[in-house]
Structures are given as C-alpha cells and as structure tokens.
Design a protein around this motif. Structure first.
Motif, PDB file in Angstrom:
ATOM      1  N   VAL A 161       3.474  -0.688   9.233  1.00 60.23           N
ATOM      2  CA  VAL A 161       4.147  -1.675   8.472  1.00 60.23           C
ATOM      3  C   VAL A 161       4.383  -0.735   7.226  1.00 60.23           C
ATOM      4  O   VAL A 161       3.278  -0.162   6.395  1.00 60.23           O
ATOM      5  CB  VAL A 161       3.988  -3.039   8.802  1.00 60.23           C
ATOM      6  N   ILE A 162       5.427  -1.455   5.510  1.00 61.21           N
ATOM      7  CA  ILE A 162       4.948  -1.051   4.586  1.00 61.21           C
ATOM      8  C   ILE A 162       5.668  -2.326   4.119  1.00 61.21           C
ATOM      9  O   ILE A 162       6.533  -3.089   4.527  1.00 61.21           O
ATOM     10  CB  ILE A 162       5.756   0.342   4.433  1.00 61.21           C
ATOM     11  N   ARG A 163       5.375  -2.771   3.019  1.00 59.67           N
ATOM     12  CA  ARG A 163       5.721  -4.450   2.126  1.00 59.67           C
ATOM     13  C   ARG A 163       6.733  -3.318   1.776  1.00 59.67           C
ATOM     14  O   ARG A 163       7.027  -1.862   1.406  1.00 59.67           O
ATOM     15  CB  ARG A 163       4.706  -4.740   1.190  1.00 59.67           C
ATOM     16  N   ASP A 164       8.113  -4.670   1.668  1.00 57.28           N
ATOM     17  CA  ASP A 164       9.270  -4.249   0.207  1.00 57.28           C
ATOM     18  C   ASP A 164       8.654  -3.758  -0.586  1.00 57.28           C
ATOM     19  O   ASP A 164       9.244  -2.393  -1.177  1.00 57.28           O
ATOM     20  CB  ASP A 164      10.077  -5.310   0.704  1.00 57.28           C
ATOM     21  N   THR A 165       7.388  -4.458  -0.993  1.00 56.33           N
ATOM     22  CA  THR A 165       7.050  -4.117  -2.633  1.00 56.33           C
ATOM     23  C   THR A 165       6.486  -2.747  -3.045  1.00 56.33           C
ATOM     24  O   THR A 165       6.513  -1.724  -4.275  1.00 56.33           O
ATOM     25  CB  THR A 165       6.409  -5.508  -3.319  1.00 56.33           C
ATOM     26  N   ASP A 166       6.059  -1.999  -1.661  1.00 60.58           N
ATOM     27  CA  ASP A 166       5.720  -0.851  -1.453  1.00 60.58           C
ATOM     28  C   ASP A 166       6.869   0.800  -1.914  1.00 60.58           C
ATOM     29  O   ASP A 166       6.112   1.721  -1.866  1.00 60.58           O
ATOM     30  CB  ASP A 166       4.646  -0.883  -0.948  1.00 60.58           C
ATOM     31  N   ILE A 184       8.080   8.064   1.018  1.00 57.53           N
ATOM     32  CA  ILE A 184       7.735   7.697   2.299  1.00 57.53           C
ATOM     33  C   ILE A 184       9.306   6.835   2.753  1.00 57.53           C
ATOM     34  O   ILE A 184       9.976   6.834   1.739  1.00 57.53           O
ATOM     35  CB  ILE A 184       6.944   6.162   2.240  1.00 57.53           C
ATOM     36  N   PHE A 185       9.093   7.151   4.108  1.00 59.86           N
ATOM     37  CA  PHE A 185      10.841   7.236   4.391  1.00 59.86           C
ATOM     38  C   PHE A 185      10.688   6.003   5.714  1.00 59.86           C
ATOM     39  O   PHE A 185      10.750   6.232   6.478  1.00 59.86           O
ATOM     40  CB  PHE A 185      11.075   8.242   4.911  1.00 59.86           C
ATOM     41  N   PRO A 186      10.282   4.793   5.650  1.00 59.64           N
ATOM     42  CA  PRO A 186      10.527   3.798   6.802  1.00 59.64           C
ATOM     43  C   PRO A 186      12.105   3.199   7.301  1.00 59.64           C
ATOM     44  O   PRO A 186      13.169   4.134   7.149  1.00 59.64           O
ATOM     45  CB  PRO A 186       9.445   2.722   5.946  1.00 59.64           C
ATOM     46  N   ARG A 187      11.578   3.818   8.639  1.00 57.35           N
ATOM     47  CA  ARG A 187      12.365   2.580   8.907  1.00 57.35           C
ATOM     48  C   ARG A 187      13.264   0.903   8.711  1.00 57.35           C
ATOM     49  O   ARG A 187      11.558   1.178   8.236  1.00 57.35           O
ATOM     50  CB  ARG A 187      12.467   2.413  10.077  1.00 57.35           C
ATOM     51  N   VAL A 188      14.098   0.514   8.862  1.00 62.65           N
ATOM     52  CA  VAL A 188      13.911  -0.306   8.673  1.00 62.65           C
ATOM     53  C   VAL A 188      13.383  -1.817   9.082  1.00 62.65           C
ATOM     54  O   VAL A 188      13.089  -2.376   8.374  1.00 62.65           O
ATOM     55  CB  VAL A 188      15.947  -1.399   8.905  1.00 62.65           C
TER      56      VAL A 188
END
Length: 314
Positions: free
Chosen positions: A281-286, A293-297
């Motif tokens: 996971v990653i924080r919204d603020t990051d 960085i290309f996270p999925r929702v």
C-alpha cells in the motif's frame, strides 16, 4: 479503516493454495488493498484493513491456510526470510504517536497515548494466539519493541535459527522446523517500491552495485536516501532484474529522485526500460508527491479521511 496489516508469507508458487487464500480473504469483512504472489521471491504479500477484530480473524484464517503448506527447509526464493509468516506489521489509521515522540509513554493520561496502549495489548494478544496455535516463536519489532528492526532480526535467515535457543517475546524458544519464526509488531507506514529492468548480461550485478551504493549513501548521511533499504535481485523466471527497496521514512522521501538515481546509474551500464512496481500500500499523501509511482486505486490508503481506529475497539 481503523487498522491495517501487511502479512508476508513465504509461499508464492502453489496455485491451489493461493487461490484458496485469496478467495478466503476477499470473503472477509475487511478491505483488501493487495494480495499478490511472486514466483521468484516465492512470497505472497497481503494487505488489508478493517476493525481490529475483523483484521485479527482474517489474519488467523490466512495463517490456517498458508502455514500448513510451508516448509522452509525445502523453500527457495530470492527474498530474505526467517519464517513461514515472515513478517506481520500492523499500522494504525490514522497514525498514532510513536515511542520515539517526545511525550510518548505506554499508557499516560490522554486519549492518543491510551490508544497506543490498546494497540500494544492487541498486538500481544494476536502474537500469543499465533504462537500457541502454530508453535512458532514470535519476535516483536519497531514500535512494539523499540530498538529492534527487521533487517537485524532476519540476519542470517531461517537456517541461522535452527539448533539454537532463542529468546522470543512469545512462543517456544526453538524455531519451528518448517515455519521458523515470525517478526510482528506496530510500525509506521513505509513504501515498498521495486524498480524492475529486463535481464541482460551484467544487469543483476549492476542492480547489486546500485543497491550497495544506496546503502553506503544512507550510512553516510545522504538525505536523499534517508530510511532507504535496498537489495539487488535476480528474477530469473520473469526475465527481470530488480532493485528492491523499503522506504521507511516516506515523509522525508523524494520518491521520484530516488527512482531517477537508479535509472541514471543503470543507464550508465547500458540498462534501460525500467519501471516501478509498488508492493502493498501507499498513503494518499505520498501518491501526490510522485509521478513515477503508479498504484492501483485499492492500494491507496486514505489517511486524511480515515475513521479514527480507536472508536471501533468496542
């Protein structure tokens, strides 16, 4: 989302076990942020959040599926490990004050610090249950045991645990012959980020060299690499080489500059076409501070709007 956990399992190739585990997890009353296996690492990372009780039940259910199928004496994979459930961090949402903060204590008067005491008791209860159910030693780390970190606890790997007396926080003082030991505790958010490149002659050696340079720069106080742990790995089954990172101080991290450094160093050795891979996971603020960085929702954890987890303890 009151509590997040990111258990890492030392199994990543048994499709029927993975299917059973993923089907089980998606049926639980938790939010699943990530559940993926890697054949070269021979490892599965899961990340899910919810009320403390729902997170606990989902974790124990996954353990009942994964752990009977793991034998570390026959395990092969590029990722360091000491256990079948190798590491199991818990991250409160929103973050609590940590033991390193100036005014922190385990149970002082005041709302937030009391919640830290609740979290520590919860983690102790989960650790005790896992230790008793599966007969595995459990070592606390990070905020649950200030001064202990994962690299030091995992030094020497699974083999170093065998045939010696251990001093775990919970469970037996001998490693389980197939499941080793588990590292578990409360930590802050981190970003697990890989930069992958197509394999080519000398590519793996280059990744190891760059990882070594990053570690040296961190030890020498370079602010760009503050809190960056790095390894160079070969992913032969996927035809890739990998610069694997845990960025443990994301508030201070310039993610894009870190990735650019790796890409530039690789390019000097004739290695290109790299891409980033976010694990967990990653924080919204990051996310807002990176274009590389290309996270999925579902990997993005909303920390600004998170319900205060302590309200759900009852």
């Amino acid at each position: 989302m009151p509590l997040l956990t990111v258990p890492n399992w030392s199994l990543g190739r048994e499709r029927s076990v993975l299917r059973e585990a993923f089907d089980y997890l998606t049926a639980q009353p938790v939010t699943v942020h990530y559940a993926e296996a890697d054949i070269d690492h021979n490892r599965t990372v899961t990340a899910f959040s919810g009320t403390p009780e729902n997170v606990r039940e989902a974790l124990l259910g996954l353990a009942a599926i994964f752990l009977p199928c793991i034998d570390l004496q026959r395990h092969s994979g590029v990722h360091p490990r000491i256990g079948g459930l190798d590491v199991c961090p818990f991250v409160p949402l929103p973050p609590l004050r940590s033991p390193g903060d100036e005014n922190f204590s385990q149970d002082p008067p005041g709302h937030d610090a009391g919640n830290a005491g609740d979290l520590n008791r919860y983690i102790a209860s989960v650790a005790q249950t896992l230790a008793e159910t599966f007969q595995i030693p459990i070592f606390l780390y990070e905020h649950s045991a200030p001064g202990r970190d994962l690299p030091n606890l995992r030094k020497g790997g699974f083999g170093s645990l065998l045939d010696r007396t251990l001093s775990p926080d919970f469970g037996p003082n001998r490693a389980h012959p197939h499941l080793g030991a588990t590292v578990l505790g409360w930590r802050d958010f981190l970003v697990a980020l890989n930069v992958n490149f197509p394999d080519a002659p000398g590519a793996v050696e280059t990744m190891r060299l760059i990882a070594s340079q990053i570690r040296d720069k961190r030890r020498n106080g370079d602010p760009l690499f503050q809190g960056v742990r790095a390894l160079g790995l070969s992913l032969q089954a996927q035809g890739l080489c990998q610069l694997s990172m845990n960025i443990t101080k994301p508030d201070a991290a310039d993610f894009d500059s870190i990735v650019a450094f790796i890409e530039e160093k690789a390019a000097k050795h004739g290695i290109g076409d790299g891409y980033t891979q976010l694990i967990g996971v990653i924080r919204d603020t990051d996310v807002e501070r990176s274009v590389k960085i290309f996270p999925r929702v579902e990997q993005i954890v909303p920390t600004r709007q998170a319900t205060h987890w302590s309200e759900d303890w009852q």
